[in-house]
Motif scaffolding. Structure first.
Motif, short mmCIF file in Angstrom:
data_model
loop_
_atom_site.label_atom_id
_atom_site.label_comp_id
_atom_site.label_asym_id
_atom_site.label_seq_id
_atom_site.Cartn_x
_atom_site.Cartn_y
_atom_site.Cartn_z
N ILE A 1 7.98 -1.05 8.07
CA ILE A 1 7.31 -0.32 7.01
C ILE A 1 6.81 -1.33 5.99
O ILE A 1 7.61 -2.00 5.32
CB ILE A 1 8.26 0.70 6.37
CG1 ILE A 1 8.70 1.71 7.44
CG2 ILE A 1 7.59 1.41 5.20
CD1 ILE A 1 9.88 2.55 7.05
N LEU A 2 5.50 -1.45 5.87
CA LEU A 2 4.89 -2.41 4.97
C LEU A 2 4.47 -1.70 3.70
O LEU A 2 3.71 -0.73 3.73
CB LEU A 2 3.67 -3.07 5.64
CG LEU A 2 3.97 -3.78 6.98
CD1 LEU A 2 2.69 -4.29 7.61
CD2 LEU A 2 4.97 -4.91 6.78
N SER A 3 4.98 -2.18 2.57
CA SER A 3 4.73 -1.51 1.30
C SER A 3 4.23 -2.50 0.25
O SER A 3 4.18 -3.71 0.49
CB SER A 3 6.02 -0.84 0.80
OG SER A 3 7.03 -1.81 0.55
N ALA A 4 3.88 -1.97 -0.91
CA ALA A 4 3.48 -2.77 -2.08
C ALA A 4 2.15 -3.47 -1.90
O ALA A 4 1.93 -4.56 -2.42
CB ALA A 4 4.58 -3.77 -2.44
N GLY A 5 1.24 -2.88 -1.16
CA GLY A 5 -0.11 -3.41 -1.07
C GLY A 5 -0.40 -4.19 0.19
O GLY A 5 0.49 -4.50 0.98
N MET A 6 -1.68 -4.50 0.36
CA MET A 6 -2.15 -5.19 1.56
C MET A 6 -2.03 -6.70 1.41
O MET A 6 -2.42 -7.27 0.39
CB MET A 6 -3.60 -4.79 1.84
CG MET A 6 -4.18 -5.42 3.10
SD MET A 6 -5.85 -4.80 3.39
CE MET A 6 -6.32 -5.76 4.83
N ASN A 7 -1.50 -7.35 2.44
CA ASN A 7 -1.39 -8.80 2.49
C ASN A 7 -2.07 -9.26 3.79
O ASN A 7 -1.47 -9.20 4.86
CB ASN A 7 0.08 -9.21 2.47
CG ASN A 7 0.28 -10.72 2.53
OD1 ASN A 7 -0.61 -11.47 2.91
ND2 ASN A 7 1.49 -11.16 2.18
N PRO A 8 -3.34 -9.68 3.73
CA PRO A 8 -4.06 -10.04 4.95
C PRO A 8 -3.35 -11.09 5.80
O PRO A 8 -3.41 -11.04 7.02
CB PRO A 8 -5.40 -10.57 4.41
CG PRO A 8 -5.58 -9.87 3.10
CD PRO A 8 -4.19 -9.77 2.53
N SER B 1 -2.31 -10.19 9.55
CA SER B 1 -2.84 -10.99 10.65
C SER B 1 -1.72 -11.58 11.50
O SER B 1 -1.87 -11.75 12.72
CB SER B 1 -3.73 -12.12 10.11
OG SER B 1 -4.86 -11.59 9.44
N TYR B 2 -0.59 -11.86 10.87
CA TYR B 2 0.55 -12.46 11.58
C TYR B 2 1.15 -11.50 12.61
O TYR B 2 1.78 -11.93 13.59
CB TYR B 2 1.61 -12.90 10.57
CG TYR B 2 2.67 -13.81 11.13
CD1 TYR B 2 2.34 -15.00 11.78
CD2 TYR B 2 4.02 -13.49 10.98
CE1 TYR B 2 3.33 -15.84 12.28
CE2 TYR B 2 5.01 -14.33 11.48
CZ TYR B 2 4.66 -15.50 12.12
OH TYR B 2 5.63 -16.33 12.62
N SER C 1 -7.56 3.44 0.73
CA SER C 1 -6.67 2.32 1.03
C SER C 1 -6.16 2.40 2.46
O SER C 1 -6.13 1.40 3.18
CB SER C 1 -5.49 2.33 0.04
OG SER C 1 -4.52 1.38 0.42
N ALA C 2 -5.78 3.60 2.89
CA ALA C 2 -5.27 3.79 4.26
C ALA C 2 -6.34 3.43 5.29
O ALA C 2 -6.06 2.73 6.28
CB ALA C 2 -4.82 5.24 4.44
N PHE C 3 -7.56 3.89 5.06
CA PHE C 3 -8.65 3.68 6.01
C PHE C 3 -8.98 2.18 6.14
O PHE C 3 -9.14 1.64 7.25
CB PHE C 3 -9.88 4.45 5.55
CG PHE C 3 -10.83 4.82 6.66
CD1 PHE C 3 -10.65 4.36 7.96
CD2 PHE C 3 -11.93 5.63 6.41
CE1 PHE C 3 -11.52 4.71 8.98
CE2 PHE C 3 -12.80 5.99 7.42
CZ PHE C 3 -12.60 5.51 8.71
N ILE C 4 -9.05 1.49 5.00
CA ILE C 4 -9.36 0.06 5.01
C ILE C 4 -8.29 -0.73 5.77
O ILE C 4 -8.61 -1.58 6.61
CB ILE C 4 -9.49 -0.47 3.57
CG1 ILE C 4 -10.76 0.08 2.90
CG2 ILE C 4 -9.49 -2.00 3.54
CD1 ILE C 4 -10.86 -0.21 1.42
N GLN C 5 -7.03 -0.44 5.49
CA GLN C 5 -5.95 -1.17 6.13
C GLN C 5 -5.86 -0.86 7.62
O GLN C 5 -5.61 -1.75 8.45
CB GLN C 5 -4.62 -0.85 5.44
CG GLN C 5 -4.56 -1.36 4.01
CD GLN C 5 -3.24 -1.07 3.33
OE1 GLN C 5 -2.21 -1.61 3.71
NE2 GLN C 5 -3.26 -0.20 2.33
#
Length: 311
Positions: A187-194, A198-199, A227-231
């Motif tokens: 579960i990835l939270s607190a925003g997007m980290n490219p 990518s990892y 935000s959901a769509f972009i990620q």
């Protein structure tokens, strides 16, 4: 159909061993892997408690953060499996854990209805048959893992040398989960980290097998549809599928007030409802193209859940 239910708890010490307390009852939970020092101490604690050999992973050893997390998650998984096997073998008698498992199920559960039917049955042969069927359908709770994407400090060796991007806090934690025995969700939270997203490409468990099944699933906590769509599209282009979006309420457990610039939860949910199929179709097209490039064919989109994460 899953018979488990979910406790959306995070934090540090409060949840680090929650699965050992609830997973055998079919309750899924989330543990945080932010603090590998605490994780290593807890691994030592349970090894001593259960009279097992403990081999420490020292902080200065190569890849110590990821290895500590992997070792701890494997230990938790092994102990939960043992607990569940012991529970499922217990007799259906008052005061046993197997009875508690079924008592905890909601009254709307089909499995609960079958349990009530078994309890009321007087015919011994029929009762034994129903008991066997109930045991076969029992499921333990998932051991899900949370990584706060932006908690991604770079790390250095004792001599001051930078250890490299793959050894940042978030990437090392992801590697620890990816290398574990768990068949659950990150579960990835607190925003997007490219960099972190990518990892994910480096680990086969996040990609579907020949039958479209995912050993390890990706769950994103988001604030709105955009935000959901972009990620989702960012990950789909790499052949990675988002199995669930957890929409955080305006006042969530982190105390962030109206992260969506004042948009209330109702309109946010309505946008997800009205645009969900469009999103799935667009994301699946990208996902399918990326998998074909990798030599994998998936004919239909995996499941994508939309849930609400409370405070």
């Amino acid at each position: 159909m899953s018979h488990t239910f979910h406790i959306p708890v995070l934090g540090l010490g409060f949840t680090i061993d929650t699965p050992l307390k609830v997973a055998r009852y079919g309750i899924s939970s989330v543990l945080s892997v932010v603090d590998d020092i605490l994780i290593e101490r807890m691994r030592e604690f349970y090894a001593q408690k259960d009279d097992e050999v403990f081999v420490p992973i020292k902080a200065g050893e190569p890849d110590s953060r990821a290895r500590r997390i992997t070792a701890y998650l494997n230990m938790i998984n092994r102990k939960v499996n043992q607990q569940f096997d012991e529970l499922r073998a217990q007799p259906f008698e008052e005061g046993t854990d197997i009875t508690r498992y079924f008592d905890l199920l909601p009254d709307t559960s089909v499995l609960k209805s079958r349990y009530v039917e078994m309890i009321a049955t007087q015919d011994a042969a029929v009762k034994r048959r129903l008991e066997l069927a109930l045991r076969a359908e029992m499921e333990k709770g998932a051991i899900d893992v949370n990584i706060m994407s932006k908690v991604d400090k770079m790390n250095y060796a004792a001599n001051g040398e930078l250890l490299g991007e793959e050894n940042s806090d978030a990437l090392a934690a992801l590697r620890g989960f990816a290398n574990s025995d768990l068949n659950s969700s990150i579960i990835l939270s607190a925003g997007m980290n490219p960099r972190l997203y990518s990892y994910l490409e480096n680990f086969k468990d996040f990609f579907p097998d020949a039958k479209g099944r995912l050993k390890k699933k990706i769950v994103l906590k988001v604030s709105d549809f955009r935000s959901a769509f972009i990620q989702a599209k960012f990950l789909a282009k790499k052949g990675l599928w988002v199995s669930e979006f957890r929409i955080e309420s305006g006042l969530n457990c982190g105390g962030h007030a109206f992260a969506t610039e004042g948009y209330l939860l109702g309109p946010i949910l309505e946008e997800f409802k009205s645009k969900r199929q469009e999103m799935i179709a667009d994301v699946f097209s990208l996902f399918q193209s990326a998998l074909i490039a990798r030599g994998t064919v998936v004919d239909e989109a995996p499941k994508m859940r939309i849930t609400v994460q409370g405070g």
